[in-house]
Design an enzyme around this catalytic site. Structure first.
Site, mmCIF file in Angstrom:
data_model
loop_
_atom_site.group_PDB
_atom_site.id
_atom_site.type_symbol
_atom_site.label_atom_id
_atom_site.label_comp_id
_atom_site.label_asym_id
_atom_site.label_seq_id
_atom_site.Cartn_x
_atom_site.Cartn_y
_atom_site.Cartn_z
ATOM 1 N N ILE A 130 38.141 17.862 4.554
ATOM 2 C CA ILE A 130 38.161 19.233 4.842
ATOM 3 C C ILE A 130 36.966 19.914 5.293
ATOM 4 O O ILE A 130 36.802 20.554 6.293
ATOM 5 C CB ILE A 130 38.839 19.915 3.876
ATOM 6 C CG1 ILE A 130 40.351 19.213 3.662
ATOM 7 C CG2 ILE A 130 39.089 21.526 3.785
ATOM 8 C CD1 ILE A 130 41.474 19.651 4.481
ATOM 9 N N ALA A 143 35.522 18.904 8.715
ATOM 10 C CA ALA A 143 36.624 19.487 9.794
ATOM 11 C C ALA A 143 36.359 20.899 9.790
ATOM 12 O O ALA A 143 36.277 21.433 11.137
ATOM 13 C CB ALA A 143 37.954 19.214 9.447
ATOM 14 N N GLU A 144 36.156 21.665 9.066
ATOM 15 C CA GLU A 144 35.885 23.063 8.857
ATOM 16 C C GLU A 144 34.458 23.522 9.323
ATOM 17 O O GLU A 144 34.508 24.188 10.186
ATOM 18 C CB GLU A 144 36.146 23.750 7.587
ATOM 19 C CG GLU A 144 37.721 23.598 6.923
ATOM 20 C CD GLU A 144 38.384 24.519 7.902
ATOM 21 O OE1 GLU A 144 38.004 25.609 8.474
ATOM 22 O OE2 GLU A 144 39.772 24.275 7.759
ATOM 23 N N SER A 145 33.533 22.841 8.742
ATOM 24 C CA SER A 145 32.089 23.585 8.910
ATOM 25 C C SER A 145 31.204 22.431 9.135
ATOM 26 O O SER A 145 29.877 22.680 9.445
ATOM 27 C CB SER A 145 31.749 24.519 8.041
ATOM 28 O OG SER A 145 31.260 23.710 6.846
ATOM 29 N N TYR A 201 43.968 18.503 13.741
ATOM 30 C CA TYR A 201 43.291 18.942 12.400
ATOM 31 C C TYR A 201 43.732 17.756 11.411
ATOM 32 O O TYR A 201 42.840 17.364 10.694
ATOM 33 C CB TYR A 201 43.286 20.330 12.214
ATOM 34 C CG TYR A 201 42.625 20.682 10.988
ATOM 35 C CD1 TYR A 201 41.461 21.204 10.895
ATOM 36 C CD2 TYR A 201 43.537 20.710 9.556
ATOM 37 C CE1 TYR A 201 40.709 21.555 9.824
ATOM 38 C CE2 TYR A 201 42.659 21.028 8.559
ATOM 39 C CZ TYR A 201 41.324 21.385 8.456
ATOM 40 O OH TYR A 201 40.730 21.900 7.486
#
Length: 283
Positions: free
Chosen positions: A177, A180-182, A267
């Site tokens: 996560i 994928a986010e940052s 995602y």
């Protein structure tokens, strides 16, 4: 959308005049993209060049495609670059031309320079995920990828490893996560004001007691608390958890599963792929 070669040439020549007077080359820069896009571009470059893990241009195409789907002209440009100059078994100059043209249409200056006017362009695919790069890629070397990141990002990964178990979250999911986010960037800010490593919007920060969103540890704890809450809500169904983290639990509930949004579907696949979950399928 399908372009014929003559239309592409007319389009490129017309746009070139406009772009020749542009004061900056901002569209060529990956660093102005939204954090999720930047993360995907960085991961694509790592697998394309073999930074920390084995080179895999097939996976690079997949990741660059996902960045393009999120609106990145740079993603489509890099996808086209691999198709134009990558390994012989992946080269497809007509299709590369089509994606260079698409990147140019989205404002990417360098795409004009790479478009090959001697090659007749292929029809543009409705979805770049349909590009045939061979069998699904079934695994991702998460540890290898993390090993090649900067010391500051490796420290962020260590914080996630330290706290995930305390919150009852599989370490691999927590890391996936965050990637994928940052891509583990503690200072990341999205156009919608999601902040920090786990990209928490202000409302989520308030729900889970995050008062210092750019403090990596505080942000990670807030993100893990949210994941724990989602895990309970969806009885450990990680596909729904990931979809809700991306699109919101309301969207997941309305659609009784992963919403039919291309970005959210990508995602979820990316998170489960990075996490190496059995049964997640390839990417």
């Amino acid at each position: 959308m399908k372009f014929k070669a003559v239309h592409l040439r007319r389009f490129l020549l017309g746009c070139a005049a406009l772009l020749a007077v542009a004061p900056a080359r901002a569209a060529d820069r990956a660093d102005i993209e939204a954090p999720r896009v930047t993360a995907t571009l960085e991961q694509g470059l790592a697998v394309e060049t073999g930074s920390g893990l084995q080179r895999n241009p097939r996976l690079a195409i997949k990741l660059y495609c996902e960045a393009g789907i999120m609106g990145s002209s740079e993603g489509y440009f890099r996808l086209a670059r691999v198709l134009a100059r990558g390994p012989a078994y992946l080269r497809n100059p007509p299709l590369a031309n089509a994606y260079f043209a698409l990147a140019a249409r989205l404002g990417h200056h360098a795409a004009f320079e790479q478009f090959d006017r001697a090659v007749v362009s292929a029809p543009l695919l409705d979805d770049c995920r349909a590009i045939d790069v061979g069998p699904d890629i079934e695994s991702f070397d998460l540890d290898g990828y993390l090993s090649a990141l900067s010391p500051s990002k490796r420290k962020v990964a260590a914080l996630i490893r330290r706290h995930a178990e305390r919150y009852g979250i599989d370490v691999r999911i927590a890391l996936a996560i965050a990637l994928a986010e940052s891509n583990l960037d503690a200072q990341a800010v999205s156009p919608k004001n999601a902040q920090g490593v786990m990209q928490l919007i202000p409302g989520t920060q308030e729900r889970f007691g995050v008062t210092k969103p750019f403090d990596a540890e505080a942000n990670i704890k807030g993100g893990l608390a949210y994941l724990r809450w989602l895990k309970a809500r969806y009885a450990g169904d990680w596909e729904r958890v990931a979809a809700a983290y991306n699109a919101g639990e309301g969207a997941v509930d309305r659609h009784d599963g992963i919403p039919p949004y291309r970005e959210t579907q990508g995602y979820v696949r990316r998170v489960l792929f990075f996490a190496g979950f059995d049964g997640a399928g390839g990417i």
